[in-house]
Motif scaffolding. Structure first.
Motif, PDB file in Angstrom:
ATOM      1  N   VAL A 360      -2.313   6.814   5.416  1.00 27.23           N
ATOM      2  CA  VAL A 360      -3.364   5.810   5.587  1.00 27.23           C
ATOM      3  C   VAL A 360      -3.328   5.337   7.031  1.00 27.23           C
ATOM      4  O   VAL A 360      -2.250   5.060   7.569  1.00 27.23           O
ATOM      5  CB  VAL A 360      -3.137   4.620   4.631  1.00 27.23           C
ATOM      6  CG1 VAL A 360      -4.216   3.560   4.813  1.00 27.23           C
ATOM      7  CG2 VAL A 360      -3.089   5.088   3.185  1.00 27.23           C
ATOM      8  N   ASP A 380      -4.188  -1.099  -0.558  1.00 31.16           N
ATOM      9  CA  ASP A 380      -4.738   0.178  -0.995  1.00 31.16           C
ATOM     10  C   ASP A 380      -6.176   0.003  -1.459  1.00 31.16           C
ATOM     11  O   ASP A 380      -6.552  -1.042  -1.994  1.00 31.16           O
ATOM     12  CB  ASP A 380      -3.892   0.765  -2.121  1.00 31.16           C
ATOM     13  CG  ASP A 380      -2.496   1.162  -1.646  1.00 31.16           C
ATOM     14  OD1 ASP A 380      -2.330   1.302  -0.422  1.00 31.16           O
ATOM     15  OD2 ASP A 380      -1.597   1.307  -2.491  1.00 31.16           O
ATOM     16  N   GLN A 452      -9.366  -3.537   1.977  1.00 26.84           N
ATOM     17  CA  GLN A 452      -8.896  -2.333   1.297  1.00 26.84           C
ATOM     18  C   GLN A 452      -9.125  -1.127   2.207  1.00 26.84           C
ATOM     19  O   GLN A 452     -10.235  -0.928   2.703  1.00 26.84           O
ATOM     20  CB  GLN A 452      -9.659  -2.136  -0.017  1.00 26.84           C
ATOM     21  CG  GLN A 452      -9.422  -3.238  -1.039  1.00 26.84           C
ATOM     22  CD  GLN A 452     -10.316  -3.074  -2.255  1.00 26.84           C
ATOM     23  OE1 GLN A 452     -11.537  -3.206  -2.165  1.00 26.84           O
ATOM     24  NE2 GLN A 452      -9.711  -2.768  -3.392  1.00 26.84           N
ATOM     25  N   SER A 454      -8.603   3.106   2.549  1.00 20.86           N
ATOM     26  CA  SER A 454      -8.324   4.329   1.799  1.00 20.86           C
ATOM     27  C   SER A 454      -7.478   5.291   2.624  1.00 20.86           C
ATOM     28  O   SER A 454      -7.430   5.186   3.855  1.00 20.86           O
ATOM     29  CB  SER A 454      -9.634   5.019   1.412  1.00 20.86           C
ATOM     30  OG  SER A 454     -10.208   5.654   2.543  1.00 20.86           O
TER      31      SER A 454
END
Length: 466
Positions: A360, A380, A452, A454
């Motif tokens: 990430v 996440d 968040q 990804s």
């Protein structure tokens, strides 16, 4: 033979009277003709004659109180023909049985749908109404029954009259209102017994149950029980199944915490997981959870899914790990929907060989004065989505998405003016400035925001705007 003077006078007077009568008769005929040309039986109808004639035809039904049509030209095209909208309002008698109202709606709809105006592409919009209207803002009239007939005018109108006659204060297409919670409970029970797919709400809109499926009484009862709690301002059960509760008590207060405890102890209908959100005045804090603490099973770990029809890149087990110089990092334009904000990072392989990435990206957020926003949390993106090794062919791009909830920015200086992205471990951070169609812009990412992010994944054409 000679005529006496008196006889001559009498004949002349007769001829004169006859001529006057003839002149008066002709004048009367001219007036009548003019009236027939100017006057139309649909007094006040400002539409083509074909539509005004249809108004008269619709009103001939004994079950129709009144009808009216508006006509608006949306496209003037001398070559291919005009485009226009005909807006119809047909008021049905209040005392009709539901099935008779449905039949009247079917007849009126059939008359209207067959109307056309030569050389015009005409679209009909129909409102079937009933009851005594209430005038709200401006000249807008709100009727107790107001149905868009769609493809099934008889069924929709029958259902609307049925709900109206069983306690609804107002019925529209696919929705009904009740005056209070008790009335809403009774209306829900009736709609459920009839199998009606009807959204329900109180008249003031503070309590709503939205659905496109037949009414589920247990779901409505959850909404009603929540609405009866102290310090609850509004309750909405969305069509997605989510329960949204807004309170009158501040964040962290005993009132708000009591509502949260009650929700998380309440058994969800059918034992199925129901997500909820809890907000207080100002919407500064959004608490999330599950009714009764019944959670869905944890998803199995899986990579970011590719769109249908997109072929994955070759795995290339021997490909080396990408370095910072192998990747050029860019930023999409920001996007928004339903109170959420979206942004995408892209990493293009600018080397002459395939290389692999797993993980990430690390993102830091900065204000216009260069100060880092230390109170922005990154988490996440989606439960179950895990980072997997992706081999990037030369010239191809990876994508990682950012998502957060809209936050209130009081001072523009607090907004995010730039990002620093570390694409892979041990690489040099890249400074990126958000841009929209007008140039550099800021992001409404105040301190305390939760973003968040990804994992890097194979990018597909059209995933996000640049």
């Amino acid at each position: 033979m000679s005529l006496r003077p008196s006889r001559v006078l009498s004949v002349c007077q007769h001829v004169l009277v006859s001529r006057r009568l003839l002149i008066l008769l002709v004048a009367a005929l001219v007036v009548v003709a003019a009236v027939l040309i100017v006057w139309r039986p649909w007094d006040g109808c400002d539409a083509p004659d074909e539509l005004c004639n249809a108004v008269d035809e619709v009103e001939k039904s004994s079950d129709v109180v009144a009808a009216a049509v508006s006509y608006d030209v949306t496209r003037a095209d001398p070559k291919d023909g005009d485009g226009a909208i005909a807006g119809w309002t047909v008021r049905l008698a209040d005392d009709l049985t539901p099935y008779r109202a449905g039949a009247a709606a079917q007849r009126a709809d059939a008359i209207i749908r067959r109307q056309h105006v030569p050389g015009v592409e005409l679209h009909h919009f129909i409102d079937l109404v009933a009851g005594e209207p209430e005038q709200r803002t401006g000249k807008v009239l709100i009727y107790p029954v107001d149905v868009n007939p769609g493809s099934d005018p008889a069924d929709r109108t029958t259902r609307a009259f049925d709900l109206w006659q069983h306690g609804a204060t107002r019925v529209s297409t696919g929705a009904a209102e009740a005056a209070d919670l008790d009335g809403l409970s009774a209306l829900a029970a009736y709609a459920a017994a009839r199998g009606y797919p009807t959204s329900l709400a109180t008249t003031d809109g503070s309590v709503r149950y939205e659905t496109t499926a037949p009414v589920a009484v247990e779901q409505v009862q959850l909404v009603l029980d929540t609405a009866r709690l102290s310090d609850v301002a509004t309750v909405v059960r969305y069509n997605t199944g989510q329960l949204s509760v807004h309170t009158t008590s501040p964040d962290g207060s005993t009132g708000t915490e009591a509502i949260k405890r009650w929700i998380e102890q309440r058994r969800p209908p059918g034992g199925d997981p129901i997500p909820y959100t809890l907000t207080s005045p100002g919407y500064a804090d959004v608490q999330e959870g599950w009714v009764g603490n019944v959670r869905p099973p944890a998803p199995k770990p899986h990579p970011v899914p590719l769109p249908a029809g997109v072929r994955p890149w070759p795995k290339g087990a021997s490909a080396p790990t990408c370095t910072g110089t192998d990747l050029k990092i860019t930023l999409s334009g920001p996007d928004a929907a339903s109170g959420r904000r979206f942004l995408a990072l892209f990493a293009r392989n600018v080397s002459d060989r395939p290389c692999a990435v797993k993980g990430v990206p690390t993102v830091r957020f900065f204000q216009a004065d260069g100060a880092q926003q230390t109170d922005v949390t990154t988490v996440d993106s989606t439960p179950g989505v895990v980072a997997t090794r992706v081999v990037v062919p030369p010239g191809e791009e990876l994508i990682a998405t950012l998502e957060w909830g809209a936050t209130s920015i009081i001072d523009d200086a607090d907004a995010t003016a730039s990002l620093r992205v570390t694409a892979v471990p041990h690489s040099r951070p890249t400074r990126l400035v958000p841009r929209d169609d007008r140039g550099p812009t800021t992001l409404d990412l105040a301190d305390g925001a939760r973003v968040q992010i990804s994992p890097w994944a194979q990018a597909a054409e059209g995933w996000t705007k640049r």
